[in-house]
Motif scaffolding. Structure first.
Motif, PDB file in Angstrom:
ATOM      1  N   MET A  71     -18.673 -21.123  17.929  1.00  0.00           N
ATOM      2  CA  MET A  71     -17.297 -21.150  18.440  1.00  0.00           C
ATOM      3  C   MET A  71     -16.455 -20.117  17.707  1.00  0.00           C
ATOM      4  SD  MET A  71     -14.663 -24.391  18.656  1.00  0.00           S
ATOM      5  CE  MET A  71     -14.481 -24.476  16.871  1.00  0.00           C
ATOM      6  N   ALA A  72     -15.585 -19.436  18.448  1.00  0.00           N
ATOM      7  CA  ALA A  72     -14.768 -18.391  17.837  1.00  0.00           C
ATOM      8  C   ALA A  72     -13.789 -19.001  16.847  1.00  0.00           C
ATOM      9  CB  ALA A  72     -14.004 -17.630  18.921  1.00  0.00           C
ATOM     10  N   GLU A  73     -13.564 -18.309  15.747  1.00  0.00           N
ATOM     11  CA  GLU A  73     -12.614 -18.791  14.753  1.00  0.00           C
ATOM     12  C   GLU A  73     -11.197 -18.686  15.306  1.00  0.00           C
ATOM     13  OE1 GLU A  73     -13.189 -16.825  11.090  1.00  0.00           O
ATOM     14  OE2 GLU A  73     -15.362 -17.061  11.114  1.00  0.00           O
ATOM     15  N   PRO A  74     -10.319 -19.696  15.008  1.00  0.00           N
ATOM     16  CA  PRO A  74      -8.975 -19.711  15.598  1.00  0.00           C
ATOM     17  C   PRO A  74      -8.171 -18.459  15.278  1.00  0.00           C
ATOM     18  CG  PRO A  74      -9.492 -21.832  14.579  1.00  0.00           C
ATOM     19  CD  PRO A  74     -10.588 -20.880  14.195  1.00  0.00           C
ATOM     20  N   PHE A  75      -8.323 -17.900  14.037  1.00  0.00           N
ATOM     21  CA  PHE A  75      -7.469 -16.767  13.667  1.00  0.00           C
ATOM     22  C   PHE A  75      -7.772 -15.518  14.472  1.00  0.00           C
ATOM     23  CE2 PHE A  75     -11.036 -16.339  10.677  1.00  0.00           C
ATOM     24  CZ  PHE A  75     -11.359 -15.015  10.834  1.00  0.00           C
ATOM     25  N   ARG A  76      -8.935 -15.520  15.168  1.00  0.00           N
ATOM     26  CA  ARG A  76      -9.243 -14.347  15.986  1.00  0.00           C
ATOM     27  C   ARG A  76      -8.290 -14.220  17.174  1.00  0.00           C
ATOM     28  NH1 ARG A  76     -14.052 -11.893  14.801  1.00  0.00           N
ATOM     29  NH2 ARG A  76     -15.464 -13.019  13.424  1.00  0.00           N
ATOM     30  N   ASN A  77      -7.545 -15.287  17.485  1.00  0.00           N
ATOM     31  CA  ASN A  77      -6.632 -15.253  18.618  1.00  0.00           C
ATOM     32  C   ASN A  77      -5.229 -14.779  18.231  1.00  0.00           C
ATOM     33  OD1 ASN A  77      -8.571 -16.279  20.426  1.00  0.00           O
ATOM     34  ND2 ASN A  77      -8.177 -18.369  19.738  1.00  0.00           N
ATOM     35  N   LEU A  78      -5.035 -14.431  16.959  1.00  0.00           N
ATOM     36  CA  LEU A  78      -3.722 -13.934  16.554  1.00  0.00           C
ATOM     37  C   LEU A  78      -3.397 -12.637  17.293  1.00  0.00           C
ATOM     38  CD1 LEU A  78      -3.633 -14.493  12.684  1.00  0.00           C
ATOM     39  CD2 LEU A  78      -2.356 -15.727  14.432  1.00  0.00           C
ATOM     40  N   ALA A  79      -2.146 -12.524  17.743  1.00  0.00           N
ATOM     41  CA  ALA A  79      -1.698 -11.348  18.479  1.00  0.00           C
ATOM     42  C   ALA A  79      -0.606 -10.636  17.690  1.00  0.00           C
ATOM     43  CB  ALA A  79      -1.173 -11.765  19.857  1.00  0.00           C
ATOM     44  N   TRP A  80      -0.261  -9.417  18.143  1.00  0.00           N
ATOM     45  CA  TRP A  80       0.786  -8.651  17.470  1.00  0.00           C
ATOM     46  C   TRP A  80       2.110  -9.415  17.458  1.00  0.00           C
ATOM     47  CZ3 TRP A  80       3.066  -5.975  14.215  1.00  0.00           C
ATOM     48  CH2 TRP A  80       4.256  -5.291  14.444  1.00  0.00           C
ATOM     49  N   ASP A  81       2.394 -10.139  18.547  1.00  0.00           N
ATOM     50  CA  ASP A  81       3.642 -10.902  18.597  1.00  0.00           C
ATOM     51  C   ASP A  81       3.705 -11.965  17.509  1.00  0.00           C
ATOM     52  OD1 ASP A  81       4.735  -9.477  20.634  1.00  0.00           O
ATOM     53  OD2 ASP A  81       4.240 -10.913  22.213  1.00  0.00           O
ATOM     54  N   ASP A  82       2.547 -12.489  17.105  1.00  0.00           N
ATOM     55  CA  ASP A  82       2.530 -13.466  16.011  1.00  0.00           C
ATOM     56  C   ASP A  82       2.944 -12.809  14.694  1.00  0.00           C
ATOM     57  OD1 ASP A  82       1.585 -15.471  17.733  1.00  0.00           O
ATOM     58  OD2 ASP A  82      -0.482 -14.806  17.462  1.00  0.00           O
ATOM     59  N   PHE A  83       2.457 -11.610  14.468  1.00  0.00           N
ATOM     60  CA  PHE A  83       2.836 -10.881  13.258  1.00  0.00           C
ATOM     61  C   PHE A  83       4.330 -10.541  13.281  1.00  0.00           C
ATOM     62  CE2 PHE A  83      -1.726 -10.300  13.292  1.00  0.00           C
ATOM     63  CZ  PHE A  83      -2.069 -10.320  11.948  1.00  0.00           C
ATOM     64  N   ARG A  84       4.811 -10.128  14.452  1.00  0.00           N
ATOM     65  CA  ARG A  84       6.246  -9.814  14.577  1.00  0.00           C
ATOM     66  C   ARG A  84       7.105 -11.039  14.279  1.00  0.00           C
ATOM     67  NH1 ARG A  84       7.928  -8.956  19.589  1.00  0.00           N
ATOM     68  NH2 ARG A  84       9.855  -7.959  18.916  1.00  0.00           N
ATOM     69  N   LEU A  85       6.671 -12.191  14.769  1.00  0.00           N
ATOM     70  CA  LEU A  85       7.446 -13.407  14.553  1.00  0.00           C
ATOM     71  C   LEU A  85       7.503 -13.766  13.079  1.00  0.00           C
ATOM     72  CD1 LEU A  85       7.725 -16.535  16.642  1.00  0.00           C
ATOM     73  CD2 LEU A  85       6.838 -16.855  14.330  1.00  0.00           C
ATOM     74  N   VAL A  86       6.374 -13.713  12.402  1.00  0.00           N
ATOM     75  CA  VAL A  86       6.340 -14.047  10.977  1.00  0.00           C
ATOM     76  C   VAL A  86       7.186 -13.068  10.170  1.00  0.00           C
ATOM     77  CG1 VAL A  86       4.829 -14.179   8.940  1.00  0.00           C
ATOM     78  CG2 VAL A  86       4.112 -15.214  11.106  1.00  0.00           C
ATOM     79  N   LYS A  87       7.110 -11.786  10.499  1.00  0.00           N
ATOM     80  CA  LYS A  87       7.924 -10.794   9.793  1.00  0.00           C
ATOM     81  C   LYS A  87       9.411 -11.018  10.046  1.00  0.00           C
ATOM     82  CE  LYS A  87       8.398  -5.819   8.980  1.00  0.00           C
ATOM     83  NZ  LYS A  87       9.863  -5.798   9.109  1.00  0.00           N
ATOM     84  N   ALA A  88       9.767 -11.371  11.282  1.00  0.00           N
ATOM     85  CA  ALA A  88      11.171 -11.622  11.602  1.00  0.00           C
ATOM     86  C   ALA A  88      11.710 -12.807  10.816  1.00  0.00           C
ATOM     87  CB  ALA A  88      11.325 -11.866  13.105  1.00  0.00           C
ATOM     88  N   ILE A  89      10.930 -13.859  10.667  1.00  0.00           N
ATOM     89  CA  ILE A  89      11.360 -15.031   9.889  1.00  0.00           C
ATOM     90  C   ILE A  89      11.552 -14.645   8.433  1.00  0.00           C
ATOM     91  CG2 ILE A  89      10.686 -17.329   9.078  1.00  0.00           C
ATOM     92  CD1 ILE A  89       9.160 -17.664  11.726  1.00  0.00           C
ATOM     93  N   ALA A  90      10.624 -13.848   7.900  1.00  0.00           N
ATOM     94  CA  ALA A  90      10.729 -13.428   6.502  1.00  0.00           C
ATOM     95  C   ALA A  90      11.956 -12.541   6.288  1.00  0.00           C
ATOM     96  CB  ALA A  90       9.455 -12.689   6.081  1.00  0.00           C
ATOM     97  N   ASP A  91      12.205 -11.626   7.223  1.00  0.00           N
ATOM     98  CA  ASP A  91      13.362 -10.731   7.098  1.00  0.00           C
ATOM     99  C   ASP A  91      14.669 -11.504   7.198  1.00  0.00           C
ATOM    100  OD1 ASP A  91      11.658  -8.599   6.828  1.00  0.00           O
ATOM    101  OD2 ASP A  91      11.827  -7.945   8.921  1.00  0.00           O
ATOM    102  N   ALA A  92      14.705 -12.487   8.122  1.00  0.00           N
ATOM    103  CA  ALA A  92      15.945 -13.235   8.373  1.00  0.00           C
ATOM    104  C   ALA A  92      16.106 -14.424   7.436  1.00  0.00           C
ATOM    105  CB  ALA A  92      15.972 -13.711   9.820  1.00  0.00           C
ATOM    106  N   LYS A  93      14.997 -14.814   6.775  1.00  0.00           N
ATOM    107  CA  LYS A  93      14.995 -15.983   5.877  1.00  0.00           C
ATOM    108  C   LYS A  93      15.380 -17.274   6.595  1.00  0.00           C
ATOM    109  CE  LYS A  93      15.850 -13.598   1.491  1.00  0.00           C
ATOM    110  NZ  LYS A  93      15.488 -12.275   1.989  1.00  0.00           N
ATOM    111  N   GLY A  94      15.105 -17.335   7.887  1.00  0.00           N
ATOM    112  CA  GLY A  94      15.409 -18.544   8.646  1.00  0.00           C
ATOM    113  C   GLY A  94      15.011 -18.395  10.089  1.00  0.00           C
ATOM    114  N   LEU A  95      14.940 -19.541  10.796  1.00  0.00           N
ATOM    115  CA  LEU A  95      14.495 -19.518  12.182  1.00  0.00           C
ATOM    116  C   LEU A  95      15.590 -19.088  13.168  1.00  0.00           C
ATOM    117  CD1 LEU A  95      12.236 -22.721  12.348  1.00  0.00           C
ATOM    118  CD2 LEU A  95      11.698 -20.421  11.546  1.00  0.00           C
ATOM    119  N   PRO A  96      16.832 -19.548  13.023  1.00  0.00           N
ATOM    120  CA  PRO A  96      17.846 -19.159  14.019  1.00  0.00           C
ATOM    121  C   PRO A  96      18.065 -17.646  14.085  1.00  0.00           C
ATOM    122  CG  PRO A  96      18.605 -21.036  12.737  1.00  0.00           C
ATOM    123  CD  PRO A  96      17.375 -20.538  12.066  1.00  0.00           C
TER     124      PRO A  96
END
Length: 311
Positions: free
Chosen positions: A1-26
């Motif tokens: 079975m394929a490992e779950p992390f293989r399904n990570l997409a560029w948008d996932d990286f963008r989202l995590v970076k945006a949260i780190a830059d903004a220091k919050g979800l809103p």
């Protein structure tokens, strides 16, 4: 079975970076153009797929864990690589068409560039211009703009371009206050009220000149806009150093002294090295350089004696 992390997409990286830059979800949601609940749900899905938390909640906001920091770092590298790729692809455009983003300041736009932009669009109907006004240099490496039109004696070494003209500055006053402009001696002028650019523009030579030669109590008005500087002189608030291309077209203003070479600044047309051979950029730069050259004498304040404007 394929490992779950293989399904990570560029948008996932963008989202995590945006949260780190903004220091919050809103704030991250606003930056990404999605709602808060979507950011929360997607973050949980990513953390579940990776099997590790990416953020910890602190009083200061969302703080990346060690895994989160690695993902943010990778996202930054991916963003740089994607930006570099799009620059190079843009540099291979087959014809001068599409949108060109140009950054400049308000005084150049109003008193010099807008008519030239209109002429350019007449000649290149397949082009579109997106003009961004800013007194701060945008990041052309990140495609914040394709071309910068700036008055500076020190253009960034990371950019390439050409010097189009030399912008002259001279001392101006309201014509009604100076019926014989040439008769105003330096001592009298320094005792008058002055208008100056604000200290947030202290890097400009004209700001340093005023600070070093005019007593602070004589500076009646400050503004961070060169356009506002001309308006203030015309309103009679005080005298000021102004670019000749702005002041010489105002009948209500007169020169009180010849243009001062020490205050002049180069006018540059700049772009990123990856874009300089793109047809849309090359055609625009060539056109602007030629049109500015036709107006160089006005920009450089040539042949206009004190108190006399050749109209």
């Amino acid at each position: 079975m394929a490992e779950p992390f293989r399904n990570l997409a560029w948008d996932d990286f963008r989202l995590v970076k945006a949260i780190a830059d903004a220091k919050g979800l809103p704030s991250a949601a606003q930056q990404l153009g999605i709602n808060h609940s979507t950011v929360f749900r997607r973050l949980r899905q990513i953390e579940t797929a990776l099997g590790t938390p990416l953020f910890e909640r602190h009083r200061v906001g969302y703080v990346p864990t060690a895994a989160g920091e690695e993902m943010v770092s990778l996202a930054a590298r991916l963003d740089e690589d994607i930006t570099a790729f799009t620059r190079k692809v843009s540099g291979r455009e087959p014809s001068p068409a599409g949108e060109l983003r140009v950054t400049t300041n308000d005084s150049l736009l109003v008193h010099l560039l807008t008519p030239l932009f209109a002429l350019f669009l007449e000649q290149c109907p397949d082009m579109r211009l997106d003009v961004v006004l800013s007194n701060q240099p945008l990041n052309l490496s990140k495609r914040d703009a394709d071309v910068a039109i700036r008055a500076t004696d020190n253009p960034p070494e990371t950019l390439v371009g050409r010097r189009a003209a030399r912008i002259a500055w001279a001392l101006y006053g309201r014509a009604a206050d100076f019926p014989v402009p040439g008769a105003a001696d330096p001592d009298t002028l320094h005792r008058r009220s002055w208008v100056s650019l604000g200290e947030d523009m202290a890097a400009m030579k004209v700001v340093r000149r005023v600070r070093e030669n005019v007593p602070p109590e004589r500076i009646a008005y400050r503004t961070n806009s060169v356009l506002g500087l001309g308006e203030a002189v015309e309103a009679g608030i005080g005298i000021a150093y102004l670019p000749c291309l702005i002041a010489d077209v105002r009948p209500a203003l007169v020169r009180l002294a010849p243009p001062d070479p020490e205050l002049s600044a180069d006018l540059w047309l700049l772009t990123h090295p990856d874009l300089r051979h793109a047809p849309r950029v090359r055609v625009f730069l060539d056109f602007m350089a030629a049109e500015i050259a036709r107006r160089r004498r006005v920009i450089e304040g040539a042949d206009l004696p004190i108190g006399q404007i050749d109209r």
